[in-house]
Design a protein around this motif. Sequence first.
Motif, PDB file in Angstrom:
ATOM      1  N   VAL A  92       1.527   2.976   3.353  1.00  0.00           N
ATOM      2  CA  VAL A  92       1.183   3.495   2.028  1.00  0.00           C
ATOM      3  C   VAL A  92       0.895   2.311   1.108  1.00  0.00           C
ATOM      4  O   VAL A  92       1.678   1.366   1.033  1.00  0.00           O
ATOM      5  CB  VAL A  92       2.326   4.350   1.443  1.00  0.00           C
ATOM      6  N   TRP A  93      -0.232   2.385   0.399  1.00  0.00           N
ATOM      7  CA  TRP A  93      -0.638   1.301  -0.483  1.00  0.00           C
ATOM      8  C   TRP A  93      -0.865   1.821  -1.897  1.00  0.00           C
ATOM      9  O   TRP A  93      -1.326   2.950  -2.081  1.00  0.00           O
ATOM     10  CB  TRP A  93      -1.930   0.652   0.022  1.00  0.00           C
ATOM     11  N   THR A  94      -0.530   0.992  -2.885  1.00  0.00           N
ATOM     12  CA  THR A  94      -0.799   1.320  -4.282  1.00  0.00           C
ATOM     13  C   THR A  94      -2.149   0.730  -4.673  1.00  0.00           C
ATOM     14  O   THR A  94      -2.359  -0.481  -4.589  1.00  0.00           O
ATOM     15  CB  THR A  94       0.295   0.765  -5.209  1.00  0.00           C
ATOM     16  N   VAL A  95      -3.053   1.601  -5.112  1.00  0.00           N
ATOM     17  CA  VAL A  95      -4.402   1.197  -5.516  1.00  0.00           C
ATOM     18  C   VAL A  95      -4.566   1.472  -7.004  1.00  0.00           C
ATOM     19  O   VAL A  95      -4.149   2.523  -7.506  1.00  0.00           O
ATOM     20  CB  VAL A  95      -5.469   1.979  -4.716  1.00  0.00           C
ATOM     21  N   CYS A  96      -5.167   0.537  -7.711  1.00  0.00           N
ATOM     22  CA  CYS A  96      -5.459   0.757  -9.128  1.00  0.00           C
ATOM     23  C   CYS A  96      -6.796   1.490  -9.234  1.00  0.00           C
ATOM     24  O   CYS A  96      -7.857   0.904  -9.024  1.00  0.00           O
ATOM     25  CB  CYS A  96      -5.520  -0.567  -9.884  1.00  0.00           C
ATOM     26  N   ALA A  97      -6.712   2.783  -9.542  1.00  0.00           N
ATOM     27  CA  ALA A  97      -7.923   3.605  -9.598  1.00  0.00           C
ATOM     28  C   ALA A  97      -8.798   3.268 -10.800  1.00  0.00           C
ATOM     29  O   ALA A  97      -9.960   3.692 -10.855  1.00  0.00           O
ATOM     30  CB  ALA A  97      -7.541   5.091  -9.630  1.00  0.00           C
ATOM     31  N   ASP A  98      -8.276   2.496 -11.756  1.00  0.00           N
ATOM     32  CA  ASP A  98      -9.088   2.078 -12.904  1.00  0.00           C
ATOM     33  C   ASP A  98     -10.317   1.296 -12.459  1.00  0.00           C
ATOM     34  O   ASP A  98     -11.371   1.360 -13.087  1.00  0.00           O
ATOM     35  CB  ASP A  98      -8.281   1.155 -13.836  1.00  0.00           C
ATOM     36  N   ARG A  99     -10.159   0.526 -11.379  1.00  0.00           N
ATOM     37  CA  ARG A  99     -11.177  -0.434 -10.984  1.00  0.00           C
ATOM     38  C   ARG A  99     -11.941  -0.001  -9.742  1.00  0.00           C
ATOM     39  O   ARG A  99     -12.526  -0.833  -9.055  1.00  0.00           O
ATOM     40  CB  ARG A  99     -10.524  -1.798 -10.722  1.00  0.00           C
ATOM     41  N   ILE A 100     -11.951   1.278  -9.416  1.00  0.00           N
ATOM     42  CA  ILE A 100     -12.617   1.704  -8.194  1.00  0.00           C
ATOM     43  C   ILE A 100     -13.269   3.058  -8.403  1.00  0.00           C
ATOM     44  O   ILE A 100     -12.805   3.868  -9.216  1.00  0.00           O
ATOM     45  CB  ILE A 100     -11.597   1.758  -7.033  1.00  0.00           C
ATOM     46  N   LEU A 101     -14.378   3.293  -7.719  1.00  0.00           N
ATOM     47  CA  LEU A 101     -15.110   4.555  -7.806  1.00  0.00           C
ATOM     48  C   LEU A 101     -15.497   4.899  -9.243  1.00  0.00           C
ATOM     49  O   LEU A 101     -15.363   6.037  -9.698  1.00  0.00           O
ATOM     50  CB  LEU A 101     -14.289   5.698  -7.185  1.00  0.00           C
ATOM     51  N   ARG A 102     -15.958   3.900  -9.976  1.00  0.00           N
ATOM     52  CA  ARG A 102     -16.456   4.152 -11.330  1.00  0.00           C
ATOM     53  C   ARG A 102     -17.867   4.724 -11.256  1.00  0.00           C
ATOM     54  O   ARG A 102     -18.606   4.462 -10.307  1.00  0.00           O
ATOM     55  CB  ARG A 102     -16.446   2.848 -12.140  1.00  0.00           C
ATOM     56  N   HIS A 152      -1.070  -9.145 -11.752  1.00  0.00           N
ATOM     57  CA  HIS A 152      -0.159  -8.602 -10.735  1.00  0.00           C
ATOM     58  C   HIS A 152       0.364  -7.259 -11.254  1.00  0.00           C
ATOM     59  O   HIS A 152       1.210  -7.213 -12.125  1.00  0.00           O
ATOM     60  CB  HIS A 152       0.976  -9.616 -10.531  1.00  0.00           C
ATOM     61  N   PHE A 153      -0.169  -6.138 -10.708  1.00  0.00           N
ATOM     62  CA  PHE A 153       0.149  -4.828 -11.288  1.00  0.00           C
ATOM     63  C   PHE A 153       1.136  -4.007 -10.477  1.00  0.00           C
ATOM     64  O   PHE A 153       1.663  -3.000 -10.976  1.00  0.00           O
ATOM     65  CB  PHE A 153      -1.137  -4.015 -11.498  1.00  0.00           C
ATOM     66  N   SER A 154       1.405  -4.365  -9.216  1.00  0.00           N
ATOM     67  CA  SER A 154       2.326  -3.538  -8.431  1.00  0.00           C
ATOM     68  C   SER A 154       3.057  -4.356  -7.391  1.00  0.00           C
ATOM     69  O   SER A 154       2.560  -5.381  -6.908  1.00  0.00           O
ATOM     70  CB  SER A 154       1.581  -2.395  -7.735  1.00  0.00           C
ATOM     71  N   THR A 155       4.255  -3.894  -7.063  1.00  0.00           N
ATOM     72  CA  THR A 155       5.068  -4.480  -6.004  1.00  0.00           C
ATOM     73  C   THR A 155       5.836  -3.360  -5.321  1.00  0.00           C
ATOM     74  O   THR A 155       6.362  -2.464  -5.982  1.00  0.00           O
ATOM     75  CB  THR A 155       6.073  -5.507  -6.549  1.00  0.00           C
ATOM     76  N   HIS A 156       5.877  -3.416  -4.008  1.00  0.00           N
ATOM     77  CA  HIS A 156       6.667  -2.450  -3.247  1.00  0.00           C
ATOM     78  C   HIS A 156       7.227  -3.159  -2.035  1.00  0.00           C
ATOM     79  O   HIS A 156       6.475  -3.749  -1.253  1.00  0.00           O
ATOM     80  CB  HIS A 156       5.797  -1.268  -2.811  1.00  0.00           C
ATOM     81  N   GLU A 157       8.542  -3.127  -1.864  1.00  0.00           N
ATOM     82  CA  GLU A 157       9.131  -3.742  -0.675  1.00  0.00           C
ATOM     83  C   GLU A 157       8.824  -2.874   0.536  1.00  0.00           C
ATOM     84  O   GLU A 157       9.036  -1.661   0.521  1.00  0.00           O
ATOM     85  CB  GLU A 157      10.636  -3.899  -0.846  1.00  0.00           C
ATOM     86  N   ASN A 158       8.326  -3.488   1.577  1.00  0.00           N
ATOM     87  CA  ASN A 158       8.019  -2.752   2.794  1.00  0.00           C
ATOM     88  C   ASN A 158       9.284  -2.068   3.311  1.00  0.00           C
ATOM     89  O   ASN A 158      10.322  -2.724   3.487  1.00  0.00           O
ATOM     90  CB  ASN A 158       7.469  -3.714   3.852  1.00  0.00           C
ATOM     91  N   PRO A 159       9.236  -0.749   3.556  1.00  0.00           N
ATOM     92  CA  PRO A 159      10.446  -0.043   4.000  1.00  0.00           C
ATOM     93  C   PRO A 159      10.957  -0.513   5.354  1.00  0.00           C
ATOM     94  O   PRO A 159      12.104  -0.241   5.707  1.00  0.00           O
ATOM     95  CB  PRO A 159       9.990   1.423   4.059  1.00  0.00           C
ATOM     96  N   CYS A 188      11.670 -10.026   3.687  1.00  0.00           N
ATOM     97  CA  CYS A 188      10.514 -10.832   4.104  1.00  0.00           C
ATOM     98  C   CYS A 188       9.195 -10.312   3.579  1.00  0.00           C
ATOM     99  O   CYS A 188       8.248 -11.077   3.414  1.00  0.00           O
ATOM    100  CB  CYS A 188      10.429 -10.866   5.630  1.00  0.00           C
ATOM    101  N   CYS A 189       9.102  -8.987   3.341  1.00  0.00           N
ATOM    102  CA  CYS A 189       7.770  -8.401   3.240  1.00  0.00           C
ATOM    103  C   CYS A 189       7.627  -7.470   2.038  1.00  0.00           C
ATOM    104  O   CYS A 189       8.429  -6.544   1.880  1.00  0.00           O
ATOM    105  CB  CYS A 189       7.438  -7.623   4.517  1.00  0.00           C
ATOM    106  N   PHE A 190       6.610  -7.715   1.237  1.00  0.00           N
ATOM    107  CA  PHE A 190       6.298  -6.874   0.078  1.00  0.00           C
ATOM    108  C   PHE A 190       4.805  -6.584   0.067  1.00  0.00           C
ATOM    109  O   PHE A 190       3.997  -7.466   0.370  1.00  0.00           O
ATOM    110  CB  PHE A 190       6.647  -7.591  -1.233  1.00  0.00           C
ATOM    111  N   GLU A 191       4.444  -5.345  -0.297  1.00  0.00           N
ATOM    112  CA  GLU A 191       3.045  -5.064  -0.613  1.00  0.00           C
ATOM    113  C   GLU A 191       2.848  -5.317  -2.097  1.00  0.00           C
ATOM    114  O   GLU A 191       3.581  -4.775  -2.928  1.00  0.00           O
ATOM    115  CB  GLU A 191       2.680  -3.622  -0.274  1.00  0.00           C
ATOM    116  N   VAL A 192       1.887  -6.152  -2.436  1.00  0.00           N
ATOM    117  CA  VAL A 192       1.643  -6.503  -3.829  1.00  0.00           C
ATOM    118  C   VAL A 192       0.186  -6.205  -4.172  1.00  0.00           C
ATOM    119  O   VAL A 192      -0.694  -6.213  -3.306  1.00  0.00           O
ATOM    120  CB  VAL A 192       1.950  -7.994  -4.103  1.00  0.00           C
ATOM    121  N   GLY A 193      -0.053  -5.902  -5.445  1.00  0.00           N
ATOM    122  CA  GLY A 193      -1.396  -5.579  -5.893  1.00  0.00           C
ATOM    123  C   GLY A 193      -1.819  -6.418  -7.074  1.00  0.00           C
ATOM    124  O   GLY A 193      -1.033  -6.645  -8.005  1.00  0.00           O
ATOM    125  N   TYR A 194      -3.068  -6.884  -7.041  1.00  0.00           N
ATOM    126  CA  TYR A 194      -3.660  -7.655  -8.138  1.00  0.00           C
ATOM    127  C   TYR A 194      -4.977  -7.014  -8.528  1.00  0.00           C
ATOM    128  O   TYR A 194      -5.800  -6.709  -7.654  1.00  0.00           O
ATOM    129  CB  TYR A 194      -3.908  -9.104  -7.709  1.00  0.00           C
TER     130      TYR A 194
END
Length: 311
Positions: A106-116, A280-287, A301-307
């Motif tokens: 599962v990934w966090t996507v910033c919909a502000d910047r996509i499919l405009r 840097h808009f999101s952080t989620h530790e990999n479960p 060790c592992c985080f999903e991060v979003g920029y």
Amino acid sequence: MFTRDHIHSIIPEPAGRVQSPASDEIKQADQGSHEHESHENRPVEAAHDVVVDHKSDVIQKPEVTNFKTAREGIESLMKYIRSPNASACGNPVLVGGPLDRKGDGVWTVCADRILRDGQPCVVYSFGICNDFSFDDEMNLKGCEVHSFDPSMGVESYSRSKTHWFHDAGISGIDDSNYTDHRSSMLGKGVKPWVVKTIPSWMSTLSHNHISLLKVDVEYCEWDALNQLLKSPDIQNIDQIIFEVHFWPGRRSNPEAVSVLDAVQSWMDVLITIEKAGFQHFSTHENPMSSGEVIDEYHYPCCFEVGYVRSF
């Protein structure tokens, strides 16, 4: 909400990404019969894993610093990773993974910047490990998608008219006979890989713009991102989401790199991404995250991060 407290509980060791034969689904896709039913009618869901600093919408990010001790560097790295600026994205959504949006993939996507409106959407996704849920969903949302993974033992093929799988990967160099695999897939008897830098893939595929770059390549992200940040093509990317992998001790082929030097290099890359015009808009530790015990403290060790790019 993540805190700065040390994590003392040991999280179970992840299964890891290993070489595996093509699944029946992939074999069918290779024959042109791939179906998208599992994600086609899924509603868009708001992301629930974005960390917010409730005291201030603007988080002051540290400058690149030469740390004096490994402990100082680790503390600064963990504080940075766990302190995204959620206000940088007005509409974060969850994409990919299981239907309940829980678990790996599962990934966090910033919909502000996509499919405009009127803007083409191009997605590069590096690191698949037989899970196309994110890639298929982005394709169904209207994006041209290129999925890359040289470790699956699957030849390149077209999954749809606007979605291609490439039996190749990324690195900090271009190499058609790449054997220095800095990943958990070392030692599995995989054949040499074809790898290219991200700018080289953009040139190969005739793209001058990437809407969304997703990277999950088991430690290889650092070399690839470091090279990208030295290229003018970094200015032609709207959004980067990637999984960071920390700690030299977790590498399948560890080099003589001190924890201090490793932490310094990771922090340099992350801060340089922001200096290139991203937030840097999101952080989620990999479960499935395991980690490393350093000075009697356990660090994941592992985080999903979003920029996302600031405009």
